[in-house]
Design a protein around this motif. Structure first.
Motif, short mmCIF file in Angstrom:
data_model
loop_
_atom_site.label_atom_id
_atom_site.label_comp_id
_atom_site.label_asym_id
_atom_site.label_seq_id
_atom_site.Cartn_x
_atom_site.Cartn_y
_atom_site.Cartn_z
N TYR A 77 0.85 -1.19 0.00
CA TYR A 77 0.00 0.00 0.00
C TYR A 77 0.88 1.24 0.00
O TYR A 77 2.07 1.16 0.33
CB TYR A 77 -0.94 0.01 1.21
CG TYR A 77 -0.28 -0.36 2.52
CD1 TYR A 77 0.31 0.59 3.33
CD2 TYR A 77 -0.21 -1.71 2.91
CE1 TYR A 77 0.93 0.24 4.51
CE2 TYR A 77 0.42 -2.07 4.08
CZ TYR A 77 0.98 -1.09 4.89
OH TYR A 77 1.61 -1.45 6.05
N VAL A 78 0.30 2.35 -0.40
CA VAL A 78 1.03 3.62 -0.36
C VAL A 78 0.48 4.45 0.80
O VAL A 78 -0.71 4.76 0.83
CB VAL A 78 0.82 4.45 -1.65
CG1 VAL A 78 1.77 5.64 -1.67
CG2 VAL A 78 0.99 3.60 -2.89
N LEU A 79 1.35 4.79 1.72
CA LEU A 79 0.95 5.65 2.84
C LEU A 79 1.22 7.10 2.48
O LEU A 79 2.32 7.44 2.06
CB LEU A 79 1.75 5.30 4.10
CG LEU A 79 1.36 4.05 4.85
CD1 LEU A 79 2.25 3.90 6.08
CD2 LEU A 79 -0.10 4.10 5.26
N ASP A 80 0.22 7.94 2.67
CA ASP A 80 0.34 9.36 2.33
C ASP A 80 -0.10 10.19 3.53
O ASP A 80 -1.27 10.14 3.92
CB ASP A 80 -0.53 9.60 1.07
CG ASP A 80 -0.96 11.04 0.86
OD1 ASP A 80 -0.36 11.94 1.46
OD2 ASP A 80 -1.91 11.23 0.07
N GLY A 81 0.85 10.89 4.12
CA GLY A 81 0.52 11.73 5.28
C GLY A 81 0.63 10.98 6.60
O GLY A 81 0.24 11.48 7.65
N PHE A 82 1.16 9.79 6.57
CA PHE A 82 1.42 9.02 7.77
C PHE A 82 2.68 8.20 7.52
O PHE A 82 2.79 7.59 6.46
CB PHE A 82 0.27 8.07 8.11
CG PHE A 82 0.45 7.38 9.44
CD1 PHE A 82 -0.16 7.88 10.57
CD2 PHE A 82 1.27 6.26 9.56
CE1 PHE A 82 0.02 7.26 11.81
CE2 PHE A 82 1.47 5.66 10.79
CZ PHE A 82 0.84 6.16 11.91
N PRO A 83 3.64 8.13 8.45
CA PRO A 83 3.70 8.83 9.72
C PRO A 83 4.03 10.30 9.54
O PRO A 83 4.60 10.71 8.52
CB PRO A 83 4.84 8.10 10.45
CG PRO A 83 5.71 7.57 9.37
CD PRO A 83 4.79 7.24 8.23
N ARG A 84 3.67 11.07 10.54
CA ARG A 84 3.82 12.50 10.45
C ARG A 84 4.61 13.08 11.61
O ARG A 84 4.76 14.29 11.74
CB ARG A 84 2.45 13.11 10.47
CG ARG A 84 2.34 14.22 9.50
CD ARG A 84 0.92 14.58 9.43
NE ARG A 84 0.66 15.66 8.59
CZ ARG A 84 -0.03 15.53 7.47
NH1 ARG A 84 -0.37 14.35 7.02
NH2 ARG A 84 -0.35 16.60 6.81
N ASN A 85 5.08 12.22 12.47
CA ASN A 85 6.01 12.62 13.53
C ASN A 85 6.78 11.36 13.93
O ASN A 85 6.42 10.25 13.52
CB ASN A 85 5.27 13.27 14.72
CG ASN A 85 4.20 12.37 15.31
OD1 ASN A 85 4.30 11.14 15.21
ND2 ASN A 85 3.17 12.94 15.92
N ILE A 86 7.82 11.55 14.74
CA ILE A 86 8.67 10.40 15.11
C ILE A 86 7.88 9.33 15.87
O ILE A 86 7.98 8.14 15.53
CB ILE A 86 9.92 10.87 15.92
CG1 ILE A 86 10.75 11.85 15.08
CG2 ILE A 86 10.72 9.70 16.44
CD1 ILE A 86 11.73 11.24 14.11
#
Ligand code: AP5
Ligand code: MG
Length: 210
Positions: A77-86
């Motif tokens: 799958y393609v993750l877009d906008g996740f992860p967004r912090n450590i």
């Protein structure tokens, strides 16, 4: 897909997902769908999204992990906008490795801040199918109408200049450290997101081949 707000993550993620026939999973899209349906999650998330802040991890992480556990994600799958912090990246790594899985690539779409604000003011998207356009760079065949499903295009609530500037600040503070995080893991691949959309796609496909 990693990158500043408006870098083109969603645009490219859609193309990759179509080519590889895998889901495009955008946490922003999931929140917006919830908002439209008036769910409790949507109502909670809206407060943060309207301000340009990140939605708290308590609301985001489990939602994302549930989504990637679904059957249609077995091939990838393609993750877009996740992860967004450590912390989100660490939870994702932990959860994936528990299932003998891992992130293959982190595609960083690089666009400088000065390009972002003008780009965002021209964005139009389809409220029905999520297709993304730009009034100058990526026009639909018929002005204001989605090529894919014929719905009238709309502007996102959080694309007002003031909110975009806040989202950029949040990106630099909380999301940009992921560049280093994935670089250290040897997974980072940076593409020049200021180029023509098709050129960006070509660069990404050449990376995914190796
Ligand atoms: P989200 O929906 O993820 O927004 P974002 O990261 O700010 O990114 P955008 O969707 O605005 O931009 P994009 O990079 O997808 O660019 P696009 O392809 O549309 O998140 C929204 C909010 O949800 C967050 O602020 C937060 O509150 C919350 N949230 C989401 N995920 C979260 C998480 N994990 N944790 C906590 N909170 C979370 O392109 C932009 C424009 O440019 C379009 O008009 C497009 O047509 C045009 N364009 C694209 N490529 C090009 C090109 N090469 N040249 C010229 N124009 C181009
Ligand atoms: Mg997007």
């Amino acid at each position: 897909m990693l990158g500043a707000p408006g870098a083109g993550k969603g645009t490219q993620a859609d193309i990759i997902a179509a080519k590889y026939e895998i889901p495009h999973i955008s946490t922003g899209d999931i929140f917006r769908a919830n908002l439209k349906e008036g769910t409790e999650l949507g109502k909670k998330a809206q407060v943060y999204m309207d301000r340009g802040d990140l939605v708290p991890d308590e609301l985001t992480v489990e939602m994302l992990l549930d989504r990637v556990a679904k059957d249609d994600c077995k091939k990838g799958y393609v993750l877009d906008g996740f992860p967004r912090n450590i912390p989100q990246a660490e939870v994702l790594d932990k959860e994936l490795s528990a299932h003998h899985d891992a992130v293959d690539y982190c595609i960083n779409v690089d666009v400088p801040d000065e390009n972002i604000v003008t780009r965002m003011s021209g964005r139009r998207s389809c409220p029905k199918c999520g297709a993304i356009y730009h009034i100058v760079h990526i026009k639909p065949d018929k002005e204001g109408i989605c090529d894919k499903c014929g719905t009238a295009l709309t502007q996102r609530e959080d694309d007002r200049e003031e909110t975009v500037r806040k989202r950029l600040a949040v990106y630099h503070e909380q999301t940009a450290p992921l560049i280093d995080y994935y670089e250290k893991k040897g997974l980072l691949r940076t593409v020049d997101g200021t180029r023509d959309m098709k050129k960006v796609t070509e660069q990404i496909f050449s990376i995914l081949k190796d």
